[in-house]
Write an enzyme that holds these catalytic residues in place. Structure first.
Site, PDB file in Angstrom:
ATOM      1  N   PHE A  10       0.897  -1.140   0.056  1.00  0.00           N
ATOM      2  CA  PHE A  10       0.221  -0.159  -0.053  1.00  0.00           C
ATOM      3  C   PHE A  10       0.767   1.359   0.014  1.00  0.00           C
ATOM      4  CE2 PHE A  10      -3.665   2.620   1.883  1.00  0.00           C
ATOM      5  CZ  PHE A  10      -4.378   2.245   0.802  1.00  0.00           C
ATOM      6  N   THR A 101       3.076  -4.401  -4.610  1.00  0.00           N
ATOM      7  CA  THR A 101       4.258  -4.257  -3.806  1.00  0.00           C
ATOM      8  C   THR A 101       5.357  -3.916  -4.836  1.00  0.00           C
ATOM      9  OG1 THR A 101       4.912  -6.760  -4.263  1.00  0.00           O
ATOM     10  CG2 THR A 101       3.624  -6.237  -2.325  1.00  0.00           C
ATOM     11  N   LYS A 130       6.205  -5.477 -12.280  1.00  0.00           N
ATOM     12  CA  LYS A 130       6.459  -6.003 -13.736  1.00  0.00           C
ATOM     13  C   LYS A 130       7.273  -7.342 -13.382  1.00  0.00           C
ATOM     14  CE  LYS A 130       7.303  -1.694 -13.089  1.00  0.00           C
ATOM     15  NZ  LYS A 130       7.749  -0.506 -13.154  1.00  0.00           N
ATOM     16  N   GLU A 154      -2.186  -4.463 -17.028  1.00  0.00           N
ATOM     17  CA  GLU A 154      -2.137  -3.106 -17.911  1.00  0.00           C
ATOM     18  C   GLU A 154      -1.193  -2.183 -17.468  1.00  0.00           C
ATOM     19  OE1 GLU A 154      -4.195  -2.442 -21.268  1.00  0.00           O
ATOM     20  OE2 GLU A 154      -2.224  -1.232 -21.113  1.00  0.00           O
ATOM     21  N   VAL A 157       3.312  -1.526 -18.335  1.00  0.00           N
ATOM     22  CA  VAL A 157       3.729  -0.894 -19.137  1.00  0.00           C
ATOM     23  C   VAL A 157       3.225   0.357 -19.558  1.00  0.00           C
ATOM     24  CG1 VAL A 157       4.469  -0.810 -21.732  1.00  0.00           C
ATOM     25  CG2 VAL A 157       4.607  -3.242 -20.281  1.00  0.00           C
ATOM     26  N   GLY A 211       6.915  10.407  -7.113  1.00  0.00           N
ATOM     27  CA  GLY A 211       6.302   8.969  -7.062  1.00  0.00           C
ATOM     28  C   GLY A 211       6.370   8.099  -8.328  1.00  0.00           C
ATOM     29  N   ASP A 225      14.262  -1.599 -15.552  1.00  0.00           N
ATOM     30  CA  ASP A 225      12.776  -1.422 -15.981  1.00  0.00           C
ATOM     31  C   ASP A 225      12.256  -1.578 -17.112  1.00  0.00           C
ATOM     32  OD1 ASP A 225      10.159  -0.450 -14.708  1.00  0.00           O
ATOM     33  OD2 ASP A 225      10.501   1.066 -15.697  1.00  0.00           O
ATOM     34  N   LYS A 229       9.873  -4.290 -19.354  1.00  0.00           N
ATOM     35  CA  LYS A 229       8.634  -3.933 -20.077  1.00  0.00           C
ATOM     36  C   LYS A 229       8.851  -4.376 -21.521  1.00  0.00           C
ATOM     37  CE  LYS A 229       7.871   0.313 -17.298  1.00  0.00           C
ATOM     38  NZ  LYS A 229       8.233   1.737 -16.881  1.00  0.00           N
ATOM     39  N   GLY A 326       3.491   7.640 -12.329  1.00  0.00           N
ATOM     40  CA  GLY A 326       2.579   8.820 -11.575  1.00  0.00           C
ATOM     41  C   GLY A 326       1.498   7.802 -10.727  1.00  0.00           C
TER      42      GLY A 326
END
Ligand SMILES: NC(=O)C1=CN([C@@H]2O[C@H](COP(=O)(O)OP(=O)(O)OC[C@H]3O[C@@H](n4cnc5c(N)ncnc54)[C@H](OP(=O)(O)O)[C@@H]3O)[C@@H](O)[C@H]2O)C=CC1
Ligand SMILES: N[C@@H](CC=O)C(=O)O
Length: 351
Positions: A10, A101, A130, A154, A157, A211, A225, A229, A326
């Site tokens: 969270f 998480t 991911k 969804e 990516v 964020g 990362d 993707k 975001g």
């Protein structure tokens, strides 16, 4: 129609969806006949709450903002505190698990275990993590199918920008032969800010504050990362198995404001690009920073915005641009999948 959800993790994204649900509750009921109840939240450090009748989301967010801990949420009859992630998945009355998480780019854990546990318990999983999709997509998809539940990802990516569902649904019938993309909000933000004269680590700090960055931002700046993707896009959209180690990867951590200026002098801009090519059923993919002419459509994609270009055999090149990271945007990506499950369920019930 009621739908119970539980959050595993969270942080920013989980709270992003909680905020959306708080403010869009009436609209979701009116427009979609979807009444979402948050019945459980289990977070590593913030604590854990479960109430089979639903938690007061406003009070959850207020409690968290004022004390930093879910343990300070007021007690009431039926409230259970302290369940860990696996207990929350197995023992609560959630229909859908929101796995939000952190992404572990080495093992994909504990998120893979969370997904497996949920499927075995007959629960849907929606995730922006991911790790499970990049490392175990086929196995997890099969397990979800065997258990008759839904697996939504969804937001893995381009956050809330529909980079996965849009090509499969709206570009159906095409073969996608090549994908080029700016797929990491943090690194694109840093490159944009360095062009404006900001130092690398100041720009990274701003991305963290907004964020956008991963819990371990090395994954953003070293390209890991984006590599994940690229693997997700290849497996999901091109239906060709590819492993993370098949994708050579270079990040942006060695680039400086001087590099930005040097490129600008030549009418160029640095961008961290993922390139995926399919030829004769074989795929090659790579991640690396490249200097591209300012006239290239990808060169004007700035800040945390991402873009993806699908080269289609029938429709030609199609470009999709939108948020790549975001809190609200990624929280929204979870909602897209939730609405999708709900619509599917309604269709099945109608027959
Ligand atoms: N932020 C973004 O823009 C985007 C993020 N994503 C992905 O979404 C996921 C969530 O991102 P975000 O919310 O920003 O990340 P955060 O780091 O803000 O939140 C992750 C949360 O998960 C908690 N957590 C970690 N391990 C466990 C565990 N075993 N059990 C329960 N909780 C756990 C952490 O707990 P604590 O900190 O309390 O220890 C933290 O609160 C990540 O996988 C990320 O890669 C995808 C697209 C965009
Ligand atoms: N850290 C990632 C978040 C989305 O996947 C990014 O910056 O793009």
């Amino acid at each position: 129609m009621g739908h119970n959800i539980a959050f595993i993790g969270f942080g920013g994204v989980g709270q992003g969806l909680a905020n959306i649900l708080l403010h869009q509750k009436d609209k979701l009921i009116q427009q979609e006949d979807l009444d979402v109840k948050v019945v459980a939240i289990s977070d590593m450090m913030k604590g854990s709450l479960y109430h089979p009748d639903g938690l007061d989301v406003n009070l959850v967010l207020e409690t968290l903002h004022s004390t930093g801990s879910l343990n300070d949420y007021p007690d009431r009859r039926g409230l259970v505190k302290g369940l860990d992630s696996v207990e929350t998945i197995r023992q609560t009355n959630a229909d859908t698990i929101m796995e939000v998480t952190f992404t572990d780019v080495k093992t994909g854990q504990p998120a893979i275990h969370h997904c497996e546990t949920a499927f075995q318990a007959g629960k849907n999983v929606i995730t922006t993590n991911k790790g499970p999709i990049a490392l175990k997509y086929r196995e997890l998809k099969k397990l979800a199918e065997q258990n008759g539940v839904f697996f939504g990802f969804e937001g893995t990516v381009m956050s809330g920008t529909p980079a996965l569902r849009m090509p499969l649904s709206s570009l159906a019938g095409n073969e996608i032969t090549e994908i080029t993309g700016i797929l990491n909000g943090t690194s694109n933000y840093i490159l944009t800010k360095m062009e404006e004269g900001l130092a690398f680590y100041d720009a990274l700090q701003e991305a963290k504050d907004n964020g956008f960055a991963e819990a371990d931002p090395t994954n953003d700046i070293e390209g890991f990362d984006v590599r994940y993707k690229a693997v997700i896009l290849t497996n999901y959209l091109m239906d060709v198995p590819i492993d993370v180690q098949d994708v050579p990867c270079e990040g942006i951590s060695h680039l400086t404001p001087e590099d930005m200026k040097e490129a600008q002098k030549q009418g160029e801009r640095w961008k961290l690009l993922a390139t995926i090519k399919k030829e004769n059923g074989h795929v090659t993919a790579s991640v690396e920073p490249k200097r591209i002419p300012v006239s290239d459509p990808l060169a004007s994609v700035s800040s945390a915005t991402n873009a993806i270009l699908y080269q289609c055999d029938l429709a030609g090149p199609i470009t999709l641009t939108g948020a790549g990271a975001g809190i609200t945007e990624t929280g929204y990506s979870l909602l897209i999948d939730l609405i999708h499950i709900h619509r599917k369920k309604k269709t099945v019930n109608a027959y």
